[in-house]
Design an enzyme around this catalytic site. Structure first.
Site, PDB file in Angstrom:
ATOM      1  N   LYS A 193      -1.780   8.482   7.247  1.00 33.66           N
ATOM      2  CA  LYS A 193      -1.089   7.208   7.417  1.00 33.66           C
ATOM      3  C   LYS A 193      -0.782   6.615   6.045  1.00 33.66           C
ATOM      4  O   LYS A 193      -1.674   6.211   5.318  1.00 33.66           O
ATOM      5  CB  LYS A 193      -1.942   6.210   8.204  1.00 33.66           C
ATOM      6  CG  LYS A 193      -1.114   5.008   8.625  1.00 33.66           C
ATOM      7  CD  LYS A 193      -1.915   3.769   8.870  1.00 33.66           C
ATOM      8  CE  LYS A 193      -2.264   3.009   7.635  1.00 33.66           C
ATOM      9  NZ  LYS A 193      -1.130   2.398   6.915  1.00 33.66           N
ATOM     10  N   GLU A 267     -12.304   6.137  -1.938  1.00 36.09           N
ATOM     11  CA  GLU A 267     -11.898   5.883  -3.319  1.00 36.09           C
ATOM     12  C   GLU A 267     -11.401   4.445  -3.348  1.00 36.09           C
ATOM     13  O   GLU A 267     -10.336   4.141  -2.805  1.00 36.09           O
ATOM     14  CB  GLU A 267     -10.810   6.891  -3.703  1.00 36.09           C
ATOM     15  CG  GLU A 267     -10.686   7.066  -5.201  1.00 36.09           C
ATOM     16  CD  GLU A 267      -9.714   6.081  -5.792  1.00 36.09           C
ATOM     17  OE1 GLU A 267     -10.187   5.006  -6.229  1.00 36.09           O
ATOM     18  OE2 GLU A 267      -8.516   6.356  -5.801  1.00 36.09           O
ATOM     19  N   CYS A 301      -6.111   1.526  -9.528  1.00 38.13           N
ATOM     20  CA  CYS A 301      -7.527   1.274  -9.230  1.00 38.13           C
ATOM     21  C   CYS A 301      -8.401   1.473 -10.460  1.00 38.13           C
ATOM     22  O   CYS A 301      -9.429   0.837 -10.590  1.00 38.13           O
ATOM     23  CB  CYS A 301      -7.991   2.148  -8.082  1.00 38.13           C
ATOM     24  SG  CYS A 301      -7.554   3.860  -8.308  1.00 38.13           S
ATOM     25  N   GLU A 398     -11.172  -7.677  -8.997  1.00 36.29           N
ATOM     26  CA  GLU A 398     -10.058  -6.782  -9.288  1.00 36.29           C
ATOM     27  C   GLU A 398      -8.754  -7.566  -9.064  1.00 36.29           C
ATOM     28  O   GLU A 398      -8.467  -7.980  -7.943  1.00 36.29           O
ATOM     29  CB  GLU A 398     -10.127  -5.589  -8.335  1.00 36.29           C
ATOM     30  CG  GLU A 398      -9.054  -4.570  -8.583  1.00 36.29           C
ATOM     31  CD  GLU A 398      -9.164  -3.356  -7.654  1.00 36.29           C
ATOM     32  OE1 GLU A 398      -9.433  -3.540  -6.453  1.00 36.29           O
ATOM     33  OE2 GLU A 398      -8.962  -2.238  -8.136  1.00 36.29           O
TER      34      GLU A 398
HETATM   35  P1  NAI Z   1      -5.792  -2.120   1.867  1.00 37.89           P
HETATM   36  O1  NAI Z   1      -7.101  -1.531   1.513  1.00 37.89           O
HETATM   37  O2  NAI Z   1      -5.737  -3.123   2.949  1.00 37.89           O
HETATM   38  O3  NAI Z   1      -4.758  -0.968   2.260  1.00 37.89           O
HETATM   39  C1  NAI Z   1      -4.905   0.387   1.952  1.00 37.89           C
HETATM   40  C2  NAI Z   1      -4.564   1.219   3.180  1.00 37.89           C
HETATM   41  O4  NAI Z   1      -5.516   0.992   4.215  1.00 37.89           O
HETATM   42  C3  NAI Z   1      -3.209   0.911   3.820  1.00 37.89           C
HETATM   43  O5  NAI Z   1      -2.653   2.121   4.269  1.00 37.89           O
HETATM   44  C4  NAI Z   1      -3.573   0.032   4.995  1.00 37.89           C
HETATM   45  O6  NAI Z   1      -2.641   0.058   6.032  1.00 37.89           O
HETATM   46  C5  NAI Z   1      -4.871   0.634   5.437  1.00 37.89           C
HETATM   47  N1  NAI Z   1      -5.770  -0.259   6.182  1.00 37.89           N
HETATM   48  C6  NAI Z   1      -5.856  -1.608   6.124  1.00 37.89           C
HETATM   49  N2  NAI Z   1      -6.815  -2.055   6.954  1.00 37.89           N
HETATM   50  C7  NAI Z   1      -7.353  -0.965   7.548  1.00 37.89           C
HETATM   51  C8  NAI Z   1      -8.401  -0.764   8.489  1.00 37.89           C
HETATM   52  N3  NAI Z   1      -9.099  -1.774   8.973  1.00 37.89           N
HETATM   53  N4  NAI Z   1      -8.698   0.489   8.862  1.00 37.89           N
HETATM   54  C9  NAI Z   1      -8.030   1.536   8.366  1.00 37.89           C
HETATM   55  N5  NAI Z   1      -7.032   1.406   7.474  1.00 37.89           N
HETATM   56  C10 NAI Z   1      -6.705   0.176   7.052  1.00 37.89           C
HETATM   57  O7  NAI Z   1      -5.165  -2.717   0.544  1.00 37.89           O
HETATM   58  P2  NAI Z   1      -4.030  -3.847   0.458  1.00 37.89           P
HETATM   59  O8  NAI Z   1      -4.256  -4.939   1.425  1.00 37.89           O
HETATM   60  O9  NAI Z   1      -2.742  -3.157   0.516  1.00 37.89           O
HETATM   61  O10 NAI Z   1      -4.307  -4.406  -0.998  1.00 37.89           O
HETATM   62  C11 NAI Z   1      -5.269  -5.423  -1.184  1.00 37.89           C
HETATM   63  C12 NAI Z   1      -6.076  -5.173  -2.409  1.00 37.89           C
HETATM   64  O11 NAI Z   1      -6.745  -3.939  -2.318  1.00 37.89           O
HETATM   65  C13 NAI Z   1      -5.299  -5.045  -3.720  1.00 37.89           C
HETATM   66  O12 NAI Z   1      -4.997  -6.262  -4.272  1.00 37.89           O
HETATM   67  C14 NAI Z   1      -6.244  -4.253  -4.543  1.00 37.89           C
HETATM   68  O13 NAI Z   1      -7.202  -5.095  -5.120  1.00 37.89           O
HETATM   69  C15 NAI Z   1      -6.899  -3.325  -3.569  1.00 37.89           C
HETATM   70  N6  NAI Z   1      -6.281  -2.005  -3.544  1.00 37.89           N
HETATM   71  C16 NAI Z   1      -6.910  -0.982  -4.177  1.00 37.89           C
HETATM   72  C17 NAI Z   1      -6.339   0.248  -4.202  1.00 37.89           C
HETATM   73  C18 NAI Z   1      -6.983   1.377  -4.890  1.00 37.89           C
HETATM   74  O14 NAI Z   1      -6.318   2.348  -5.207  1.00 37.89           O
HETATM   75  N7  NAI Z   1      -8.256   1.343  -5.118  1.00 37.89           N
HETATM   76  C19 NAI Z   1      -5.057   0.514  -3.596  1.00 37.89           C
HETATM   77  C20 NAI Z   1      -4.499  -0.593  -2.881  1.00 37.89           C
HETATM   78  C21 NAI Z   1      -5.099  -1.796  -2.878  1.00 37.89           C
END
Ligand code: NAI
Length: 798
Positions: A193, A267, A301, A398
């Protein structure tokens, strides 16, 4: 139009836009909306909802995409399950050819994919063209190699099954490659996804799978948001979840998968230090900062978001950095001369703005590049907070945007302390021309990736992944492949219900019966910090033989005892820093001393209900096993990865730190030895809860420890109710990893409780190991779970 003379006078950049006509035509051909990719075809969603994908730099609509429902996810999982037997049965060489074909197709479409990625995500075309997409191709080539070699290089392992993979929006296609390439190489099938902001390159990748002739159902892509992701996590027929994204969602996924037996790799976020020593090449380090925090608009990240600068050079360094900031160009990411593009979505921009406001309220001094931002789209200038407190919000949270914080330090020790002052542990960057200092600092970083005199380097041959709340598991390299493999012995374990005590013919143990009476005499004590200790509760419980005869009393440890034990273990950090040779010596000594007292331990086991033969076999095996781990202490070592650039990339096996161990009932002595010894051989300290049914074999063990030069605090023994103590250990923030052997429900609750600091867990899911069989109870799997790989990139060459 300026005249040539004017251009020469101002030396301004002219626009250098990359053509997007191919991508626009492709998008136009999908005007009615994109479908999911399931079972080799593009399939309409069972639901009616769609969502809009927007170009964040121009605020224009790019596409409409299906919002995946639970039914869509189910159809994709079914397709992946159907494809699994044939795909996993293919000779590795044939899988290699598919992966190779995918790599070739990606290369052929490199320009198209770069433009699409830039339109969808907002990152500069220079980055998608020169970094993201070439690395995507590299990942598939590298893993075509692993597919070829997996049968010989990973003999005794097989694929996990159907993998659910959830990725973020910051490197959309690269994260897809990091997930799909190793999964397929190892023989798994996948349902992926993509993130809701950036699903388009994943859909283009689906087309590539078709072009490459990949068998139907091996790769399935379901678009959607968090709800779609949650449905994938919850699906009962998924064998593994691999997630990259925020720590908050990582925590939810840890809780949702607890007790399900799904393999998990996470990760997550970071707040990585960027340390500049006064003997660094300052100009090189300034360029490093540009790559560390302004690469991909800081939406990385492992971004070097905390600049730690040695006091003597701070002013000079920040002056140089400020001048460099002014030269950065922010603008349309399709422009080839732009350094920074757009933030992925308005919600992310608002998040950055809110955190920056908070930083100002907290008294930080904000420097922002004085650059003209485009009128439309989500843009934010390169920014740094100087003079911030290490405990301020902007230093701890972050930001995930182009905003660094800067602070100073005086000594290397202070640098290390500040660097590790975070709940995360993803990466670190160290700048010094003194190799001794740089490597010493690298070794002391609590981070999964360390770059010396460099930053944000990635390669398919090196593992990437975090310590602490940055998650667990690795992606890339040999270590990353294990995340998609399962040892054959695990598959052969009996099912949870009927498995107890299978090995030694011992009846299942009862839960300890609490006497309620304080006991004074003959109560086996706890062993904490090298000393015998009475349990805090003052209570003990009666230990009985399998026939029901009373054998003695054991202390009923509680929360406080665990806290004391963890504290003692934390203080014994010198064990991890000791040389492996020294640890091996101590382990040999333990084996020798146990051997000398074998008869006593046999007697103990006989009193519990073992036959004389079984008791002898168990003690003998325990001695052999200790020898085995003594031998391994200085042999289970790391590697030097062959990454692409001029680097030695050292993949070091490091101990976790403090490991909580809950022992099984089946083999009271051997179970204890089989779990404690690999953990301490690798330099961990342990807090161990012996079998509650028969803890006396373990409480006798402290005498062996006392005579074997085991430093105080390395092994701490707390007797009591296993599941209750497991929960306390799982919740404890200073426990870095948890191994649980007990009931299925106990394993589930320990995994759930571990979500707090996201410690790595390894549980038997209620299935009993045959502790006498080396194939199950001893070996590299135990050592791998006792360690985490740190990759240290050391460039060479003038
Ligand atoms: P997120 O963690 O919500 O999204 C990442 C992925 O997880 C997306 O594909 C999303 O649809 C999915 N997702 C969201 N809720 C889920 C759930 N309950 N169960 C399974 N999958 C789920 O990140 P978001 O909201 O896009 O970004 C928010 C913050 O997260 C950013 O500001 C940043 O601080 C952090 N982030 C960190 C990343 C990294 O590479 N470590 C990447 C993206 C965001």
């Amino acid at each position: 139009m300026p005249t040539v003379k004017e251009i020469l006078q101002t030396m301004d950049y002219g626009p250098a836009p990359e053509a997007d006509n191919h991508v626009t035509a492709w998008l136009a051909s999908h005007e009615k909306g994109f479908k999911h990719f399931i079972g080799g075809s593009f399939v309409a969603s069972k639901g009616k909802d769609t969502f809009e994908v927007v170009n964040p730099a121009r605020d224009t609509l790019l596409a409409k995409v299906a919002a995946g429902t639970a039914e869509d996810v189910d159809a994709a999982v079914k397709a992946a399950r159907k494809a699994f037997p044939a795909w996993s049965a293919l000779p590795g060489h044939e899988r290699a050819r598919y992966l190779y074909a995918i790599a070739r197709h990606i290369q052929k479409r490199e320009r198209f994919l770069s433009v699409l990625e830039t339109l969808d995500n907002g990152k500069p075309i220079r980055e998608s063209r020169d970094i993201d997409i070439p690395l995507v191709a590299r990942h598939f080539y590298h893993h075509a190699g692993w597919a070829e070699l997996v049968e010989t290089e990973f003999a005794g392992y097989g694929p996990v099954g159907v993998c659910g993979q959830i990725i973020p929006w910051n490197f959309p296609l690269l994260m897809l490659a990091w997930k799909i390439a190793p999964a397929l190489a190892a023989g798994n099938t996948v349902v992926l996804k993509p993130a809701e902001f950036t699903p388009l390159t994943a859909l283009a990748f689906a087309e590539i799978c078709r072009e490459a002739g990949l068998p139907d159902g091996v790769v399935n892509i379901v678009t959607g948001d968090g709800a779609t992701g949650a449905a994938l996590v919850a699906h009962p027929d998924v064998d593994k979840i691999a997630f990259t994204g925020s720590t908050e969602v990582g925590r939810l996924i840890r809780q949702a998968t607890a007790g399900s037996g799904k393999k998990l790799s996470l990760e997550l976020g970071g707040k990585s230090p960027f340390i500049v020593y006064e003997d660094a090449d300052l100009d090189g380090a300034v360029e490093g900062v540009v790559d560390a925090i302004w690469f991909n608009q800081g939406q990385v990240c492992c971004a070097g978001s905390r600049l730690l600068i040695q006091e003597g050079i701070a002013e000079r360094f920040l002056g140089k950095l400020r001048r460099r900031m002014e030269t950065l160009r922010v603008g349309d990411p399709l422009d080839k001369s732009v350094d920074m593009g757009a933030i992925v979505a308005p919600v992310q921009l608002q998040r950055i703005q809110a955190l920056v406001k908070k930083g100002e309220e907290e008294g930080g001094t904000l420097w922002q590049a004085d650059c003209a931002l485009p009128a439309k789209g989500n843009f934010f200038p390169p920014s740094i907070f100087i003079d911030v407190e290490p405990s301020s919000t902007v230093s701890e949270v972050e930001i995930f945007g182009p905003v660094a914080v800067a602070m100073t330090f005086r000594t290397p020790d202070e640098a290390v302390q500040l660097a590790n002052h975070t709940r995360y542990g993803l990466a670190a960057s160290i700048w010094s021309e003194n190799i001794n200092r740089a490597l010493d600092t690298a070794a002391r970083m609590k981070a999964g990736v360390v770059w010396v005199n460099s930053t944000n380097l990635f390669d398919a041959a090196a593992g990437f992944g975090g310590y602490r709340e940055s998650g667990f598991g690795r992606e890339g390299g040999r270590e990353g492949l294990y995340e998609y493999l399962k040892p054959d012995w695990e598959k052969s374990l009996p099912a949870a219900e009927d498995s107890k005590a299978a090995a030694l013919g011992v009846a299942p143990a009862e839960a300890p019966a609490v006497t309620g009476l304080p006991s004074i005499d003959r109560t086996a004590k706890l062993f904490v910090g090298g000393k015998q200790a009475r349990p805090d509760s003052g209570y003990s419980y009666t230990v009985k033989s399998t026939a029901g005869a009373t054998l003695g009393q054991a202390g009923l440890g509680n929360r406080k005892d665990i806290r004391n034990a963890v504290e003692a273990a934390t203080k014994a950090g010198g064990w991890g820093a000791a040389t492996a040779h020294n640890r091996a010596q101590v382990l040999y000594y333990i084996a020798e001393n146990l051997s000398a007292r074998a008869a006593e331990f046999e007697q103990r086991l006989v009193s519990y209900g073992h036959s004389a033969k079984a008791a002898k076999a168990e003690v003998e095996k325990a001695v052999r096993r200790i020898f085995y781990y003594a031998a391994q202490a200085d042999k289970y070592d790391g590697r030097v990865h062959s990454t692409r650039s001029r680097n030695v990339t050292l993949a070091m096996n490091e101990p976790f730190g403090v490991v909580g161990i809950l022992c099984p009932d089946e083999a009271p002595l051997l179970g204890f030895v089989s779990l404690v010894l690999p953990a301490i051989a690798m330099g961990n300290r342990v807090v161990v809860v012996p079998s509650p049914a028969f803890p006396l074999a373990a409480t006798d063990f402290y005498q062996i420890l006392e005579t074997s030069d085991v430093p105080a605090g390395v092994i701490n023994i707390v007797t009591g109710a296993r599941d209750e103590l497991a929960k306390t250990l799982a919740e404890h923030d200073d426990v870095d990893a948890l191994w649980y052997h007990g009931s299925k429900s106990g394993a589930a609750s320990a995994e759930k409780a571990s979500a707090g600091n996201l410690k790595a867990t390894w549980t038997n899911q209620g299935r009993a190991i045959d502790w006498l069989r080396d194939a199950q109870a001893q070996g590299a799997d135990y050592l791998r779970h006792a360690t985490q790989v740190k990759n240290i990139w050391v460039p060479y060459g003038e």
